[in-house]
Design a protein around this motif. Structure first.
Motif, PDB file in Angstrom:
ATOM      1  N   LYS A 149       0.842  -1.196   0.000  1.00  0.00           N
ATOM      2  CA  LYS A 149       0.000   0.000   0.000  1.00  0.00           C
ATOM      3  C   LYS A 149       0.875   1.242   0.000  1.00  0.00           C
ATOM      4  O   LYS A 149       1.953   1.257   0.612  1.00  0.00           O
ATOM      5  N   ALA A 150       0.396   2.292  -0.651  1.00  0.00           N
ATOM      6  CA  ALA A 150       1.121   3.565  -0.672  1.00  0.00           C
ATOM      7  C   ALA A 150       0.524   4.495   0.386  1.00  0.00           C
ATOM      8  O   ALA A 150      -0.702   4.568   0.532  1.00  0.00           O
ATOM      9  N   ILE A 151       1.394   5.173   1.140  1.00  0.00           N
ATOM     10  CA  ILE A 151       0.907   6.105   2.159  1.00  0.00           C
ATOM     11  C   ILE A 151       1.640   7.440   2.041  1.00  0.00           C
ATOM     12  O   ILE A 151       2.828   7.477   1.688  1.00  0.00           O
ATOM     13  N   ILE A 152       0.905   8.526   2.315  1.00  0.00           N
ATOM     14  CA  ILE A 152       1.552   9.844   2.413  1.00  0.00           C
ATOM     15  C   ILE A 152       1.126  10.471   3.739  1.00  0.00           C
ATOM     16  O   ILE A 152       0.006  10.268   4.207  1.00  0.00           O
ATOM     17  N   TRP A 153       2.060  11.202   4.342  1.00  0.00           N
ATOM     18  CA  TRP A 153       1.809  11.773   5.660  1.00  0.00           C
ATOM     19  C   TRP A 153       1.223  13.176   5.547  1.00  0.00           C
ATOM     20  O   TRP A 153       1.602  13.957   4.660  1.00  0.00           O
ATOM     21  N   TYR A 188      -1.854   9.773   8.430  1.00  0.00           N
ATOM     22  CA  TYR A 188      -1.463   9.528   7.037  1.00  0.00           C
ATOM     23  C   TYR A 188      -2.674   8.984   6.289  1.00  0.00           C
ATOM     24  O   TYR A 188      -3.663   8.570   6.896  1.00  0.00           O
ATOM     25  N   LYS A 189      -2.601   9.010   4.988  1.00  0.00           N
ATOM     26  CA  LYS A 189      -3.699   8.441   4.208  1.00  0.00           C
ATOM     27  C   LYS A 189      -3.139   7.514   3.130  1.00  0.00           C
ATOM     28  O   LYS A 189      -2.021   7.710   2.646  1.00  0.00           O
ATOM     29  N   ASN A 190      -3.915   6.511   2.795  1.00  0.00           N
ATOM     30  CA  ASN A 190      -3.533   5.582   1.728  1.00  0.00           C
ATOM     31  C   ASN A 190      -3.901   6.167   0.372  1.00  0.00           C
ATOM     32  O   ASN A 190      -4.975   6.749   0.218  1.00  0.00           O
ATOM     33  N   ILE A 191      -3.007   6.032  -0.570  1.00  0.00           N
ATOM     34  CA  ILE A 191      -3.284   6.472  -1.949  1.00  0.00           C
ATOM     35  C   ILE A 191      -2.943   5.319  -2.887  1.00  0.00           C
ATOM     36  O   ILE A 191      -2.215   4.384  -2.505  1.00  0.00           O
ATOM     37  N   PRO A 192      -3.457   5.340  -4.125  1.00  0.00           N
ATOM     38  CA  PRO A 192      -3.062   4.285  -5.082  1.00  0.00           C
ATOM     39  C   PRO A 192      -1.552   4.374  -5.353  1.00  0.00           C
ATOM     40  O   PRO A 192      -0.958   5.453  -5.313  1.00  0.00           O
ATOM     41  N   ILE A 193      -0.929   3.216  -5.608  1.00  0.00           N
ATOM     42  CA  ILE A 193       0.505   3.211  -5.934  1.00  0.00           C
ATOM     43  C   ILE A 193       0.698   3.997  -7.237  1.00  0.00           C
ATOM     44  O   ILE A 193       0.046   3.702  -8.252  1.00  0.00           O
ATOM     45  N   PRO A 194       1.559   5.038  -7.217  1.00  0.00           N
ATOM     46  CA  PRO A 194       1.768   5.840  -8.438  1.00  0.00           C
ATOM     47  C   PRO A 194       2.168   4.962  -9.620  1.00  0.00           C
ATOM     48  O   PRO A 194       2.931   3.992  -9.465  1.00  0.00           O
ATOM     49  N   ASN A 195       1.662   5.303 -10.797  1.00  0.00           N
ATOM     50  CA  ASN A 195       1.925   4.500 -12.008  1.00  0.00           C
ATOM     51  C   ASN A 195       3.416   4.322 -12.282  1.00  0.00           C
ATOM     52  O   ASN A 195       3.863   3.241 -12.677  1.00  0.00           O
ATOM     53  N   ASN A 247       8.782  15.352   9.547  1.00  0.00           N
ATOM     54  CA  ASN A 247       7.742  14.534  10.202  1.00  0.00           C
ATOM     55  C   ASN A 247       7.185  13.433   9.302  1.00  0.00           C
ATOM     56  O   ASN A 247       5.982  13.159   9.296  1.00  0.00           O
ATOM     57  N   LYS A 248       8.058  12.806   8.545  1.00  0.00           N
ATOM     58  CA  LYS A 248       7.618  11.743   7.640  1.00  0.00           C
ATOM     59  C   LYS A 248       8.375  10.445   7.946  1.00  0.00           C
ATOM     60  O   LYS A 248       9.596  10.415   7.880  1.00  0.00           O
ATOM     61  N   GLY A 249       7.635   9.400   8.288  1.00  0.00           N
ATOM     62  CA  GLY A 249       8.230   8.078   8.416  1.00  0.00           C
ATOM     63  C   GLY A 249       8.592   7.631   9.811  1.00  0.00           C
ATOM     64  O   GLY A 249       8.997   6.491  10.002  1.00  0.00           O
TER      65      GLY A 249
END
Length: 700
Positions: free
Chosen positions: A183-187, A196-203, A267-269
């Motif tokens: 799963k892809a996540i961005i903070w 954080y929220k889940n987003i589709p894996i970038p193409n 503040n990421k990760g």
């Protein structure tokens, strides 16, 4: 009763300026210990509480704290130690790793594996501490997560396994693809990365993610036959829990190093680190049983981590607090200790009353009534506890392996600025030496000066500053002096007969021994006396005499690095022989024999790494050659050249200024102790001449 499987004792370690304390501050914020993020560059971080740390923006002393993190509906207790990154304070890492179960090693995404990263890694290997890697500063120009992973394999010899693929790079870094959950996540930047929220894996990442996820599953499956069968049949049938469980086993067995990435400052990760600590690093129940030596039964005994077992703990740090006095930091391996109770110190064989117990939060103490198995705490009220002491139940006297510390490599003479401060200086030094085992104080026999020795110029600079601030003692200091050592290159046999008659009972001892080099890094004593020619009760005195004599070498009075003494034979007198006679015979015999065992002078060799642009490469290498440096290699890193070399410490005083001049201020360097090596003849002669005068003047 708490379940120990939800306890983690971890350390955070890295090269200087890789972001250890910044990461720790985020951990305290996300776990709710702090309600505001303290920044290192503002001098406001919780863990860097010393005035010198806040002024310089570096960590000097290891700081312990405790926090809680909820993972998979379970609450985990995390004892965390933030350690220094500067090589001069490597003792703080050494003693922390001795009592920790796991470690988070932080690397800069731009600078990769740096010299202190190697030192920390070696220390973790020595104490068999499993670790996870966090590649920090992914938002910086030149950041390269996978390059750092390959450096961990190439330079450190680890087996790094990326668990994430970064989304974006440098200024556009915004999240990661988790390869375990796919799963892809961005903070979120609105709440300091708390959510954080889940987003589709970038193409553009789909192929890379599929490739690295395949490698991940294959690497984990290597350690589980059932998983390997599933991998060949249908890799998609392997569940997330199966991957986590097997990766945890492989991490604890130190076969794999899980690698994560992020940007602590942005503040990421950091939450991913906390999840990984709970997922992959061991609890006190998962590590190998600590083995202690039972002093009653004289046999090894396993220390079982349980509150119901007899109490056993190791003191790993002593510090002085202006309000509560001396604090002993200790790790409990078994049993439970209540405030106000007694423990046995197996080094001194004395009972110690622990009047109060604390849970530490940097320099703040939170009083607690008791401490249990698997925990780290601090004690107050004791009389004589030193770093490395075993504290235990009086009914089960156990001795745990102590902590070994490196010898100092640099020193200078000191004297109080005002004569009436002599006692204050002595008191300050005794307290500081008690806290820091790599600090040594001795009186120079020839000059009568007080010599303060430590691990580097910065180390001693901080100590002088602490004397002024904490103990109100100002001192004058002499020029830096290198801590040389002496050693033997050949074996020599000698007979020493010590005879003294002063009327009445005399003194008599006769020993035949061989003196020479040893493969060990310390004093080796072999007793080959047969037939009772020297009574057994005198042998320890002979050994003690040689040990004492080692402190003054035959060339220039420096300490002998290591030597082997083989006691071959001797005689004694039934009336005149005693322990003191044999001890003196050993000391006198050493002085005579040492001159004939081809002694050599050893000088400390430093490992240096210099980061420079290509245009200054030639000038810097030429300068290192002039300093008797030996080039180890030149590598490329982000359009810079990395020079690795070994150089004698005596040639490196004031080098930072020279390097600035050679590179117009653009090059940087880091240096750490490597080993001792025989000094060239001309260098050795000049040092001996400086210490003792002309070495040939007494020869005839």
């Amino acid at each position: 009763m708490k379940d120990l499987k939800f306890t983690r004792n971890i350390g955070i370690a890295a090269h200087i300026d890789a972001g250890k304390t910044t990461t720790t501050e985020r951990i305290l914020f996300y776990t709710g210990i702090n309600h505001k993020i303290g920044e290192v560059h503002d001098g406001a971080s919780t863990m860097d509480w010393m005035a010198q740390e806040q002024e310089r923006g570096i960590t000097i002393t290891s700081a312990a704290t405790r926090c809680e993190w909820k993972y998979c509906n379970n609450k985990y207790d995390i004892n965390l130690i933030d350690t220094p990154g500067h090589v001069d304070f490597t003792v703080e890492v050494e003693r922390s790793l001795r009592v920790l179960d796991g470690m988070v090693t932080i690397f800069s995404a731009v600078d990769g594996v740096e010299p202190q990263s190697e030192t920390v890694w070696r220390q973790a290997e020595k104490y068999k501490v499993p670790r996870i890697g966090f590649v920090n500063k992914m938002d910086r120009r030149g950041a390269d997560f996978f390059n750092v992973c390959s450096q961990v394999k190439k330079i450190l010899g680890g087996n790094p396994l990326p668990l994430q693929v970064p989304i974006g790079s440098e200024e556009s870094f915004k999240g990661v693809v988790d390869l375990i959950s796919n799963k892809a996540i961005i903070w979120s930047e609105d709440d300091y990365g708390m959510t954080y929220k889940n987003i589709p894996i970038p193409n553009n990442l789909e192929k890379i993610v599929a490739d690295y996820r395949g490698k991940l599953i294959e690497a984990i499956a290597e350690y589980d036959d059932i998983l390997m069968d599933k991998f060949f049949e249908n890799p998609n049938s392997i569940s997330e829990n199966e991957l986590i469980e097997d990766l945890r086993k492989a991490t604890i067995q130190m076969k794999i190093v899980p690698m994560l990435c992020g940007s602590s400052f942005k503040n990421k990760g950091v939450q991913s680190i906390l999840d990984a600590v709970c997922q992959y690093l061991p609890s006190p129940l998962d590590v190998e049983h600590i083995i202690g030596n039972n002093l009653k039964t004289k046999s090894p005994e396993k220390i079982i981590p349980s509150d119901n077992e007899p109490f056993t703990a190791l003191a790993f740090k002593i510090s002085t607090d202006p309000f509560v006095g001396k604090l002993a930091f200790f790790r409990v391996y078994s049993g439970k200790l209540d405030a106000g109770s007694y423990v046995l110190n197996t080094r001194s064989n004395n009972r110690e009353r622990i009047s109060r117990l604390y849970q530490m939060h940097a320099n703040k103490q939170n009083p607690i009534n008791s401490i249990k198995s698997g925990d780290i705490g601090a004690a107050v009220g004791f009389k004589d506890i030193k770093t490395g002491d075993t504290l235990c139940d009086e009914n089960r006297p156990i001795l745990l392996e102590s902590i070994s510390f490196p010898d100092p490599v640099i020193g200078f003479s000191i004297e109080p600025k005002y004569k009436n401060d002599i006692d204050k200086m002595s008191f300050a030094l005794s307290r500081l030496v008690e806290e820091d085992p790599t600090l040594q104080v001795r009186i120079d026999n020839s000059s009568g000066q007080t010599i303060l020795s430590g691990m580097g110029e910065l180390h001693l600079e901080i100590i002088i500053d602490r004397m002024k601030r904490e103990f109100q003692v100002e001192v004058n200091q002499g020029k830096p002096q290198v801590e040389y050592k002496e050693s033997f290159t050949t074996e020599y046999q000698h007979r020493e007969v010590y005879k003294k008659q002063t009327g009445g009972r005399g003194k008599f001892a006769d020993i035949i021994f061989k003196i020479g080099p040893t493969n060990k890094n310390s004093f080796e004593f072999v007793n080959s006396v047969k037939g009772g020619n020297i009574p057994k009760e005198f042998i320890p005195s002979i050994e003690k005499g040689f040990k004492e004599a080692m402190k003054t070498g035959p060339l220039a009075g420096y300490e002998i690095d290591a030597m082997k003494i083989t006691l071959i034979d001797g005689t004694y007198h039934t009336v005149d022989s005693d322990q003191l006679s044999f001890e003196l015979a050993a000391k006198i015999g050493f002085k005579e024999a040492a001159k004939k065992a081809n002694p050599v002078l050893l000088e400390p060799i430093m490992k240096i790494e210099i980061v420079t642009s290509e245009e200054n490469l030639g000038n810097i290498v030429s300068d290192l050659n002039r300093r008797r440096g030996i080039l180890q290699g030149v590598d490329d890193r982000n359009n810079s050249k990395i020079i690795r070399a070994q150089v004698p410490l005596t040639e490196m005083f004031g080098y930072v200024t020279t390097l600035r001049t050679l590179s117009s201020g653009r090059a940087t360097s880091s240096m750490e102790f490597s080993h001792y090596e025989s000094a060239p003849k001309n260098v050795a002669e000049s040092i001996i001449f400086r210490v003792k005068g002309d070495p040939h003047k007494n020869e005839s």
